[in-house]
Design an enzyme around this catalytic site. Structure first.
Site, PDB file in Angstrom:
ATOM      1  N   ARG A 116       0.819  -1.206   0.000  1.00  0.00           N
ATOM      2  CA  ARG A 116       0.000   0.000   0.000  1.00  0.00           C
ATOM      3  C   ARG A 116       0.857   1.263   0.000  1.00  0.00           C
ATOM      4  O   ARG A 116       0.515   2.273  -0.620  1.00  0.00           O
ATOM      5  CB  ARG A 116      -0.950  -0.004   1.196  1.00  0.00           C
ATOM      6  N   HIS A 120       0.320   3.882  -2.860  1.00  0.00           N
ATOM      7  CA  HIS A 120      -0.115   5.245  -2.560  1.00  0.00           C
ATOM      8  C   HIS A 120       0.931   6.295  -2.898  1.00  0.00           C
ATOM      9  O   HIS A 120       0.590   7.410  -3.312  1.00  0.00           O
ATOM     10  CB  HIS A 120      -0.524   5.353  -1.089  1.00  0.00           C
ATOM     11  N   TRP A 259     -10.866  -8.863   2.860  1.00  0.00           N
ATOM     12  CA  TRP A 259     -11.505  -9.157   1.574  1.00  0.00           C
ATOM     13  C   TRP A 259     -11.645 -10.662   1.340  1.00  0.00           C
ATOM     14  O   TRP A 259     -12.393 -11.092   0.475  1.00  0.00           O
ATOM     15  CB  TRP A 259     -10.702  -8.546   0.434  1.00  0.00           C
TER      16      TRP A 259
END
Length: 361
Positions: A116, A120, A259
Site C-alpha cells: 500500500r 499510494h 476481503w
C-alpha cells in the site's frame, strides 16, 4: 497489536472523506514550474512551485484538467556503479524482515502495508502535468504522510527505516517501490520488473492532499480516477486485485474486515469472492457503508462497482477463472503505476528479483 494497520487502496477516514478528489477547484493562475539540479548526477528535474498559495492539483469535478502548467520532467538518475546484486541485497533485507516481524496485524504481516505504501506513493500521479507519483519519495514529508487517505502507512515507513539507514545510497522513492515489489513476490505473487532512478526531491515537490481515491463511489468514479493514472479498464481491475492482501481497519479507514481468507497471500481470491459471495450493503460501526458477506468478508463500494459495470465484470470473471491472466496483467500494470511520470534513458535496466525461496533452491 499496533493500533495503526494496513488500509485499503481506496480509503477514507472515519471523520471525513477524501471528498476533494476530482472536486471543482479555482485556480488564480497556472502553477509555476521551477527547475533544479538532481542530487546525484546533476541532471535536471522540474517540480511545482508550492509557494503559490493558489496551486491545486489541476483536476475538475470529472477529472478534466483546469490548469495549463508546463509538464514537469522527472529524469531517472541511473547510478552505473550499482548493479542488480546491490538491489537484490536490499530486497533480501526487506524480505527477511517481513518473515521475522510476522506478528504484525494479527499475523497478516507487513507485506500488505508495504504494498500500500508503494501504491499510494505512486497513486498521487497526475498525467495532466506529470506531477506526483513515486519519483520524488515525498511520502517522507508531513504534507503527504498526513493525508487522511494515508492513515496507517507510517507503520510501513517505520518498517523500512532501518533498511534505509543500512543502505542510505538508495532514494526513498526507490525504497518504497522496491518494498512493494518485494512484498508482492514474497506473498507468492507475480514477478514484477523494477527499475531504479528515483531522486529524493525537496518538500516543495510534494503533491497536495486529495489525489488518493475515495472508497464510497461507483464505476464511473473508478474509471476516471484510473484514467488520471494513465490506466485503462483492464489495468484498473488488475490493480484493484491487490485487495487480495491485508484487511481494512475501522479505526483508521472507517471500514472493517478482510476481503478474503488468505490475507497474506497474493492470489485471485478477491475476484472469486467478488463474484461468489452473498454480499449485502450495510452500515458498519463507523456509520459507513460497505458490502459484507456471511463469511465475514467485506468489499468497498469501489470494489463492488467492478461487477456492476459490464466492461469491468467481464475482466473480473476472466481473472476469477484464470489466475495466470491476473498475475500477468497485474505485473505489467503495477510496474506502470510505479514508473508513472519517470523519464528513463534508453536501455535503462529492468530488474527481476529472486525471492528468498528462489535463492534457497
Amino acid at each position: 497489536m499496533n493500533a495503526s494497520k494496513a488500509l485499503p487502496l481506496f480509503s477514507r477516514t472515519i471523520s471525513r472523506r477524501s471528498f476533494y478528489l476530482f472536486s471543482a477547484a479555482t485556480i488564480a493562475g497556472a502553477a509555476a514550474v521551477t527547475t533544479a539540479a538532481a542530487f546525484d548526477n546533476k541532471k535536471q528535474y522540474n517540480y511545482n512551485n508550492r509557494n503559490n498559495n493558489n496551486n491545486s492539483n489541476g483536476w475538475g469535478k470529472f477529472g478534466t484538467s483546469i490548469a495549463a502548467a508546463a509538464p514537469i520532467v522527472h529524469i531517472a538518475a541511473i547510478n552505473k556503479d550499482r548493479t542488480i546484486d546491490d538491489y537484490q541485497r536490499i530486497y533480501n533485507k526487506i524480505a527477511e524482515k517481513i518473515r521475522e516481524d510476522d506478528e504484525y496485524d494479527g499475523y497478516i504481516g507487513y507485506g500488505p502495508v508495504l504494498v500500500r505504501l508503494g501504491w499510494h506513493s505512486s497513486g498521487t500521479y497526475n498525467k495532466e502535468n506529470n506531477s506526483g507519483g513515486s519519483y520524488g519519495g515525498t511520502y517522507r514529508f508531513k504534507l503527504e504522510n498526513s493525508d487522511p487517505s494515508n492513515n496507517g502507512l507510517q507503520n510501513a515507513a517505520q518498517f523500512l527505516d532501518p533498511i534505509y539507514k543500512e543502505f542510505n545510497w538508495i532514494s526513498h522513492g526507490d525504497l518504497y517501490t522496491l518494498g512493494a515489489v518485494c512484498a508482492i513476490q514474497e506473498a507468492q505473487g507475480p514477478k514484477i520488473k523494477w527499475r531504479p532512478g528515483r531522486v529524493d526531491l525537496p518538500e516543495s515537490a510534494t503533491p497536495e492532499n486529495g489525489r488518493l481515491p475515495d472508497a464510497v463511489n461507483g464505476a464511473d468514479y473508478v474509471r476516471k480516477f484510473y484514467a488520471r493514472l494513465r490506466m485503462n479498464d483492464r489495468e484498473a481491475v488488475a490493480l484493484t486485485g491487490a485487495h487480495c492482501l491485508g484487511r481494512t481497519h475501522l479505526k483508521n479507514s472507517g471500514f472493517d474486515g478482510p476481503w478474503g481468507a488468505a490475507s497474506s497471500s497474493f492470489t485471485n481470491e478477491f475476484f472469486i469472492n467478488l463474484l461468489n459471495e452473498q454480499w449485502k450493503l450495510q452500515k458498519n460501526a463507523a456509520g459507513n457503508k460497505q458490502y459484507d458477506s456471511p463469511k465475514g468478508y467485506m468489499m468497498l463500494e469501489t470494489d463492488y462497482a467492478l461487477i456492476q459495470d459490464p466492461i469491468y465484470l467481464k475482466i473480473v470473471k476472466e481473472y476469477a477463472n484464470n489466475e495466470a491472466s491476473f498475475f500477468k496483467d497485474f505485473a505489467s500494470s503495477f510496474q506502470k503505476l510505479l514508473e508513472n511520470g519517470i523519464d528513463y534513458p534508453k536501455g535503462a535496466p529492468e530488474y527481476i528479483f529472486k525471492t528468498l525461496d528462489d535463492q534457497d533452491m
